[in-house]
Scaffold this motif. Structure first.
Motif, PDB file in Angstrom:
ATOM      1  N   ARG A  56       0.968  -1.276   0.181  1.00 25.40           N
ATOM      2  CA  ARG A  56      -0.044  -0.183  -0.036  1.00 25.40           C
ATOM      3  C   ARG A  56       0.787   1.279   0.093  1.00 25.40           C
ATOM      4  N   ILE A  58       2.525   4.306   1.187  1.00 25.66           N
ATOM      5  CA  ILE A  58       3.318   5.169   2.138  1.00 25.66           C
ATOM      6  C   ILE A  58       3.875   6.398   1.967  1.00 25.66           C
ATOM      7  N   ASP A  60       6.626   8.662   1.835  1.00 23.10           N
ATOM      8  CA  ASP A  60       8.266   8.548   2.156  1.00 23.10           C
ATOM      9  C   ASP A  60       8.787   9.705   2.658  1.00 23.10           C
ATOM     10  N   THR A 149      -0.241  13.351   7.261  1.00 21.89           N
ATOM     11  CA  THR A 149       0.726  12.466   6.541  1.00 21.89           C
ATOM     12  C   THR A 149       1.161  11.258   7.758  1.00 21.89           C
ATOM     13  N   ASN A 153       0.099   7.367   7.401  1.00 18.53           N
ATOM     14  CA  ASN A 153       1.069   6.205   7.326  1.00 18.53           C
ATOM     15  C   ASN A 153       0.775   5.153   8.547  1.00 18.53           C
ATOM     16  N   VAL A 156      -2.306   3.045   7.807  1.00 23.81           N
ATOM     17  CA  VAL A 156      -1.999   1.985   6.633  1.00 23.81           C
ATOM     18  C   VAL A 156      -1.150   0.780   7.179  1.00 23.81           C
ATOM     19  N   GLU A 157      -0.064   1.281   7.946  1.00 24.17           N
ATOM     20  CA  GLU A 157       0.865   0.067   8.530  1.00 24.17           C
ATOM     21  C   GLU A 157      -0.097  -0.749   9.582  1.00 24.17           C
TER      22      GLU A 157
END
Length: 174
Positions: A56, A58, A60, A149, A153, A156-157
Motif C-alpha cells: 500500500r 506510504i 516517504d 501524513t 502512514n 496504513v501500517e
C-alpha cells in the motif's frame, strides 16, 4: 532512476463521471524524471492512477511543495488509497468539495476514513463536503498536513481502510 520510472509505469485506468476531477490533466505539476508517473491525460474523464509496485501507499517524505511516494515526487496535492495515488486538483481548503472527493464513490471497497491534510494549519471542511462524506459512510479527520501524513502512514501500517487527500505541507489558507 530508469528502473524506478519503469516500475512506476504500471497504471490502472479508471473511468469516472465527468464531474470527477481529482487528477491533474497535465504533467506541469510533476517534476521530471517522474512526469511519466502522472502523465498527460488525453481524456479529462479518465484518471491515470499510479499503482505502486507492492503493498500500500506510504508517504516517504514531504516538503512545502509536495510529496514523495515510492520514489516519485509530485508537486501539489495528492489523493491516496490502498496501493494507488494520484495528483489531486484542490489548491486550497475551500476547493475541497464533493466534486473533488468523488473518487471515493468509485473505490471498492469505500474507505472507512478519509484523512485530509489542510496545509500548514488545521482548517475545517465546508458543511456540504462533511455531509457528502457522511452520506458515503466515510469518517473524516482533517488536520495540518504534517500530522495528516503521519496519521495516514500509521493507519496504513495497521492495515486500516483509509484514504488521504492532502494539500502540500507549506500551504497557507488565505
Amino acid at each position: 532512476l530508469a528502473s524506478t520510472a519503469s516500475r512506476l509505469a504500471r497504471r490502472l485506468i479508471v473511468r469516472a463521471p465527468s464531474h470527477v476531477m481529482i487528477a491533474s490533466t497535465s504533467c506541469s505539476r510533476c517534476e521530471l524524471p517522474f512526469a511519466r508517473a502522472y502523465g498527460q491525460l488525453s481524456d479529462p474523464n479518465t484518471f491515470e492512477l499510479l499503482q505502486g509496485p507492492e503493498g500500500r501507499v506510504i508517504f516517504d517524505n514531504y516538503d512545502a511543495r509536495g510529496f514523495a511516494i515510492k520514489g516519485a515526487y509530485c508537486v501539489g496535492g495528492v489523493f491516496a488509497y490502498d496501493s494507488l495515488h494520484a495528483a489531486w486538483s484542490p489548491t486550497r481548503v475551500s476547493e475541497i468539495t464533493p466534486e473533488t472527493l468523488a473518487a471515493l464513490e468509485i473505490l471498492d471497497p469505500t474507505p472507512d476514513l478519509l484523512i485530509v491534510g489542510t496545509g500548514r494549519t488545521i482548517a475545517t471542511l465546508n458543511e456540504e463536503t462533511l455531509n457528502y462524506l457522511k452520506e458515503l459512510g466515510v469518517a473524516v479527520d482533517a488536520s495540518d498536513t504534517v500530522n495528516a501524513t503521519s496519521t495516514f502512514n500509521v493507519l496504513v501500517e495497521e492495515g486500516r481502510s483509509v484514504a488521504a487527500a492532502l494539500l502540500p505541507a507549506g500551504h497557507v489558507e488565505k
